[in-house]
Design a protein around this motif. Structure first.
Motif, PDB file in Angstrom:
ATOM      1  N   THR A 190       0.799  -1.225   0.000  1.00  0.00           N
ATOM      2  CA  THR A 190       0.000   0.000   0.000  1.00  0.00           C
ATOM      3  C   THR A 190       0.834   1.278   0.000  1.00  0.00           C
ATOM      4  O   THR A 190       0.386   2.317  -0.480  1.00  0.00           O
ATOM      5  N   PHE A 191       2.049   1.213   0.538  1.00  0.00           N
ATOM      6  CA  PHE A 191       2.845   2.442   0.685  1.00  0.00           C
ATOM      7  C   PHE A 191       3.151   3.145  -0.645  1.00  0.00           C
ATOM      8  O   PHE A 191       3.040   4.372  -0.721  1.00  0.00           O
ATOM      9  N   PRO A 192       3.541   2.406  -1.704  1.00  0.00           N
ATOM     10  CA  PRO A 192       3.877   3.124  -2.952  1.00  0.00           C
ATOM     11  C   PRO A 192       2.744   4.001  -3.463  1.00  0.00           C
ATOM     12  O   PRO A 192       2.997   5.097  -3.967  1.00  0.00           O
ATOM     13  N   ALA A 193       1.494   3.536  -3.319  1.00  0.00           N
ATOM     14  CA  ALA A 193       0.369   4.346  -3.805  1.00  0.00           C
ATOM     15  C   ALA A 193       0.310   5.674  -3.042  1.00  0.00           C
ATOM     16  O   ALA A 193       0.126   6.740  -3.625  1.00  0.00           O
ATOM     17  N   THR A 194       0.489   5.589  -1.714  1.00  0.00           N
ATOM     18  CA  THR A 194       0.478   6.811  -0.911  1.00  0.00           C
ATOM     19  C   THR A 194       1.666   7.697  -1.253  1.00  0.00           C
ATOM     20  O   THR A 194       1.537   8.911  -1.397  1.00  0.00           O
ATOM     21  N   LEU A 195       2.814   7.050  -1.413  1.00  0.00           N
ATOM     22  CA  LEU A 195       4.025   7.802  -1.738  1.00  0.00           C
ATOM     23  C   LEU A 195       3.830   8.575  -3.040  1.00  0.00           C
ATOM     24  O   LEU A 195       4.149   9.762  -3.136  1.00  0.00           O
ATOM     25  N   GLU A 196       3.268   7.893  -4.040  1.00  0.00           N
ATOM     26  CA  GLU A 196       3.063   8.541  -5.337  1.00  0.00           C
ATOM     27  C   GLU A 196       2.142   9.753  -5.181  1.00  0.00           C
ATOM     28  O   GLU A 196       2.412  10.831  -5.701  1.00  0.00           O
ATOM     29  N   LEU A 197       1.075   9.557  -4.419  1.00  0.00           N
ATOM     30  CA  LEU A 197       0.112  10.639  -4.216  1.00  0.00           C
ATOM     31  C   LEU A 197       0.758  11.810  -3.472  1.00  0.00           C
ATOM     32  O   LEU A 197       0.611  12.980  -3.858  1.00  0.00           O
ATOM     33  N   VAL A 198       1.501  11.491  -2.414  1.00  0.00           N
ATOM     34  CA  VAL A 198       2.084  12.552  -1.591  1.00  0.00           C
ATOM     35  C   VAL A 198       3.169  13.304  -2.371  1.00  0.00           C
ATOM     36  O   VAL A 198       3.241  14.533  -2.333  1.00  0.00           O
ATOM     37  N   ILE A 199       3.996  12.570  -3.111  1.00  0.00           N
ATOM     38  CA  ILE A 199       5.047  13.239  -3.885  1.00  0.00           C
ATOM     39  C   ILE A 199       4.430  14.163  -4.927  1.00  0.00           C
ATOM     40  O   ILE A 199       4.833  15.317  -5.074  1.00  0.00           O
ATOM     41  N   SER A 200       3.431  13.672  -5.633  1.00  0.00           N
ATOM     42  CA  SER A 200       2.845  14.527  -6.667  1.00  0.00           C
ATOM     43  C   SER A 200       2.152  15.728  -6.025  1.00  0.00           C
ATOM     44  O   SER A 200       2.160  16.830  -6.571  1.00  0.00           O
ATOM     45  N   THR A 201       1.585  15.516  -4.832  1.00  0.00           N
ATOM     46  CA  THR A 201       0.936  16.636  -4.139  1.00  0.00           C
ATOM     47  C   THR A 201       1.941  17.706  -3.747  1.00  0.00           C
ATOM     48  O   THR A 201       1.730  18.902  -3.977  1.00  0.00           O
ATOM     49  N   ILE A 202       3.062  17.259  -3.165  1.00  0.00           N
ATOM     50  CA  ILE A 202       4.074  18.221  -2.734  1.00  0.00           C
ATOM     51  C   ILE A 202       4.662  18.971  -3.935  1.00  0.00           C
ATOM     52  O   ILE A 202       4.844  20.184  -3.900  1.00  0.00           O
ATOM     53  N   LEU A 203       4.918  18.220  -5.007  1.00  0.00           N
ATOM     54  CA  LEU A 203       5.460  18.876  -6.198  1.00  0.00           C
ATOM     55  C   LEU A 203       4.490  19.925  -6.711  1.00  0.00           C
ATOM     56  O   LEU A 203       4.853  21.068  -6.986  1.00  0.00           O
ATOM     57  N   PHE A 204       3.224  19.517  -6.800  1.00  0.00           N
ATOM     58  CA  PHE A 204       2.186  20.435  -7.262  1.00  0.00           C
ATOM     59  C   PHE A 204       2.132  21.679  -6.368  1.00  0.00           C
ATOM     60  O   PHE A 204       2.155  22.815  -6.846  1.00  0.00           O
ATOM     61  N   ALA A 205       2.096  21.445  -5.049  1.00  0.00           N
ATOM     62  CA  ALA A 205       1.938  22.561  -4.114  1.00  0.00           C
ATOM     63  C   ALA A 205       3.140  23.492  -4.162  1.00  0.00           C
ATOM     64  O   ALA A 205       3.006  24.712  -4.122  1.00  0.00           O
ATOM     65  N   PHE A 206       4.332  22.913  -4.269  1.00  0.00           N
ATOM     66  CA  PHE A 206       5.540  23.736  -4.220  1.00  0.00           C
ATOM     67  C   PHE A 206       5.768  24.474  -5.536  1.00  0.00           C
ATOM     68  O   PHE A 206       6.020  25.670  -5.557  1.00  0.00           O
ATOM     69  N   VAL A 207       5.629  23.707  -6.633  1.00  0.00           N
ATOM     70  CA  VAL A 207       5.916  24.294  -7.940  1.00  0.00           C
ATOM     71  C   VAL A 207       4.922  25.407  -8.281  1.00  0.00           C
ATOM     72  O   VAL A 207       5.249  26.368  -8.971  1.00  0.00           O
ATOM     73  N   LEU A 208       3.710  25.290  -7.776  1.00  0.00           N
ATOM     74  CA  LEU A 208       2.729  26.342  -8.023  1.00  0.00           C
ATOM     75  C   LEU A 208       2.735  27.403  -6.915  1.00  0.00           C
ATOM     76  O   LEU A 208       2.589  28.591  -7.184  1.00  0.00           O
ATOM     77  N   GLY A 209       2.907  26.937  -5.671  1.00  0.00           N
ATOM     78  CA  GLY A 209       2.803  27.845  -4.527  1.00  0.00           C
ATOM     79  C   GLY A 209       3.890  28.908  -4.501  1.00  0.00           C
ATOM     80  O   GLY A 209       3.613  30.082  -4.255  1.00  0.00           O
ATOM     81  N   VAL A 210       5.130  28.505  -4.760  1.00  0.00           N
ATOM     82  CA  VAL A 210       6.227  29.472  -4.685  1.00  0.00           C
ATOM     83  C   VAL A 210       6.081  30.591  -5.719  1.00  0.00           C
ATOM     84  O   VAL A 210       6.119  31.770  -5.356  1.00  0.00           O
ATOM     85  N   PRO A 211       5.870  30.261  -7.005  1.00  0.00           N
ATOM     86  CA  PRO A 211       5.692  31.360  -7.970  1.00  0.00           C
ATOM     87  C   PRO A 211       4.487  32.237  -7.640  1.00  0.00           C
ATOM     88  O   PRO A 211       4.559  33.460  -7.813  1.00  0.00           O
TER      89      PRO A 211
END
Lengths: 341, 272
Positions: free
Chosen positions: A96-117
């Motif tokens: 089960t962990f990889p599914a969560t990992l994938e979701l969390v990584i994509s979430t953080i990338l999304f939040a950071f890449v959009l949030g900072v600019p």
């Protein structure tokens, strides 16, 4: 050299934190009311059966000894057996962990890449419309609970517009074994299965949005405040007095010192992200560790609970260790002094 | 002889929360080529606004220049196009910042900051300098401000240097592009007295040696006596008195100037 010492110090701290976490979670798991053996066997089981299972699980041994066994297991990477799935917790988490990992990584990338600019733009045009817009988004996303947003997105994009899938990681018709990293996006890329990759990305989109919007707003807000704070520093005025061009001042002289707070907040947001992932995974039928953890808690599946908490704890600590390293790279004061004033 | 810098009837106001406040009221002052001039006044008297207006770094709004002219080398800076103005800023006229602790960017090395300033100054002036020559120039200027080990200082982050060293870096920063006018904003105020005295002596030596014009902005009359031949006294946005420094100390005409002089601590512990 100084950086190496800094890393070693941080690493030792992380280990200490994990050790502390193991004590806390063990204690909590033992003091909550309800007998795990009774819960696992159900109300119809006889007293002897319950006592048997308690014996088997070691629940009748002294606490300290139980903790010793738990800790020994941990150091060997062995989390025990789940009462619910009757599988080893290790294999459950590995599934089960990889599914969560994938979701969390994509979430953080999304939040950071959009949030900072967004934060940079808000600071650049402070008190003008881009600033107002970003602040509105930040507040809106902060007050909107993840579960509500998840349902809203599901209804809008999934049913009304019918453009995005609303459940699972891949369509049922598609079979793909993510056996390299466990992350479908990465594994499909490595195997050259671009059809799978596209589908995985489509499935990932809504859960990521639901989970990441609040974090993105938070990062944008912090970046904005941090940029404004830095823009008032004497060294920015000095750079201006010496004719350093606007763009360079903005993106080099300001963004670099202003970068630390958003990084730090990203690390901290991880905790709430893992918490919110429980809800989002449930709504999007995402086969992740968070929903596994929820079932474990409801059923008082002791080993599974402790396993999930330890794994998410280790994950959190690891991410924050990485962030400490990044902060050290960005800000020399941290490496030299070991802290920031 | 016309002055290198001539401020004429400069008026500046600030508007905050709908209220307009006159900060400079028809200020005039001259800095001849190679001269060392002081502008004194207490905090809030308008010294810094004068300096920022001259340098062209006054934040507008909230500030507004209501009138006057600032001639530098015969050209009025206030009517000069921004492109031309940028060619002067940090080059022909440059500035020594006040606070060594906060005027250097904490996350870049000294070389990174000085090199960047030099690179863009060169670019504005159409000068060609290779990276190697640029490095040599930065090291040379660091040596001029009496740094014992310029290479090491250049590779350091500000936090690795003492306050006095950072202040000298700020002086080096101002000297990078061979300015003709140096504006010093209370240099060394943030340092201990001994270090400040060293910094002021260094500054005076460099200015004399290179024949630069110096406009020293300060609230400390002790500093004025040490560093300048001619003094302007400012109070509430106006120049209330000016003249040769010695004359001002001996026979101050204005009550405000007398108060300022009386405020200088003496070793005898007694005045009047």
């Amino acid at each position: 050299m100084e950086f190496l010492g800094f890393l070693v110090r941080r690493l030792l701290w992380s280990l200490l934190v994990l050790f502390g976490l193991s004590i806390v979670i063990f204690t909590i798991a033992r003091i909550v009311p309800g007998d795990p053996a009774r819960m696992a066997l159900g109300p119809t089981a006889s007293a002897e059966q319950v006592a048997d299972l308690q014996e088997k699980l070691g629940l009748n041994k002294p606490m300290v000894e139980q903790y010793g066994l738990f800790l020994t297991g941990l150091t060997q990477g062995e989390l025990g057996r789940s009462l619910l799935t009757e599988q080893s917790v290790n294999s459950d988490i590995r599934k089960t962990f990889p599914a969560t990992l994938e979701l969390v990584i994509s979430t953080i990338l999304f939040a950071f890449v959009l949030g900072v600019p967004l934060g940079v733009a808000a600071a650049r045009w402070k008190d003008r419309w881009p600033d107002t817009l970003v602040r509105a988004i930040a507040i809106f996303s902060a007050v909107l609970p993840a579960f509500f947003l998840a349902l809203l997105l599901q209804i809008l994009a999934g049913y009304v517009l019918n453009i995005l899938p609303t459940t699972g990681r891949l369509p049922a018709s598609m079979s793909f074994d993510a056996d390299i990293t466990g992350l479908i996006l990465i594994d499909s890329l490595l195997r050259g299965r671009f059809d799978v990759m596209g589908e995985a990305a489509r499935h990932l989109l809504l859960p990521t949005l639901a989970l990441g919007l609040a974090t993105m707003g938070q990062i944008a807000r912090i970046t904005r405040a941090s940029m404004i704070d830095v823009s008032r520093q004497d060294y920015i005025e000095a750079a201006r007095a010496f004719g350093v061009p606007d763009r360079l001042r903005m993106f080099k002289y300001m963004l670099r010192p202003a970068f630390v707070p958003p990084l730090t907040i990203t690390g901290l947001e991880f905790a709430s992200l893992i918490g919110n992932a429980f809800v989002v995974e449930l709504i999007f039928s995402w086969p992740g560790m968070a929903s596994y953890g929820i079932r474990a808690i409801v059923q008082k599946d002791l080993n599974a609970i402790m396993g999930v908490v330890m794994v998410s704890g280790a994950f959190f600590v690891f991410v924050n260790l990485m962030i400490d390293v990044l902060v050290g790279v960005v800000d020399p004061r941290v490496r030299i002094r070991g802290s920031r004033t | 002889m016309t002055a290198l810098l001539s401020v004429q009837n400069l008026s500046v106001s600030f508007t905050t929360y709908g209220r307009r406040i006159e900060v400079l009221k028809s200020v005039s002052l001259d800095v001849p080529e190679g001269a060392q001039i002081a502008l004194v006044g207490e905090s809030g008297s308008g010294k810094s606004v004068t300096m920022k207006t001259i340098m062209g770094i006054l934040p507008q709004p909230p500030a507004k220049i209501d009138g006057g002219a600032i001639f530098f080398d015969g050209r009025d800076l206030l009517t000069l196009p921004e492109r031309e103005r940028l060619k002067l800023r940090g080059t022909a006229m440059s500035m020594v910042f006040q606070d060594p602790m906060s005027s250097l960017n904490p996350v870049f090395t000294i070389y990174d900051q000085l090199g960047t300033i030099l690179k863009y100054a060169d670019r504005r002036l159409g000068r060609n300098r290779s990276g190697k020559e640029r490095k040599a120039r930065v090291l040379d200027v660091l040596a001029q401000v009496r740094m014992r080990d310029p290479e090491r200082v250049a590779a350091s982050f500000p936090i690795m240097l003492s306050g006095g060293m950072r202040q000298r870096v700020l002086i080096a920063m101002a000297l990078l592009s061979e300015p003709r006018l140096l504006i010093a904003d209370e240099p060394g105020t943030a340092l201990d007295v001994t270090t400040q005295a060293q910094i002021l002596k260094l500054l005076k030596d460099l200015v004399t040696e290179k024949g630069l014009a110096l406009l020293m902005i300060t609230h400390n009359l002790g500093v004025v006596r040490e560093t300048s031949g001619y003094t302007y006294v400012m109070n509430k946005g106006e120049i209330v008195e000016h003249g040769p420094t010695a004359g001002i100390f001996e026979a101050p005409k204005e009550a405000y100037t007398r108060d300022l002089i009386a405020a200088v601590p003496r070793l005898t512990g007694r005045d009047q």
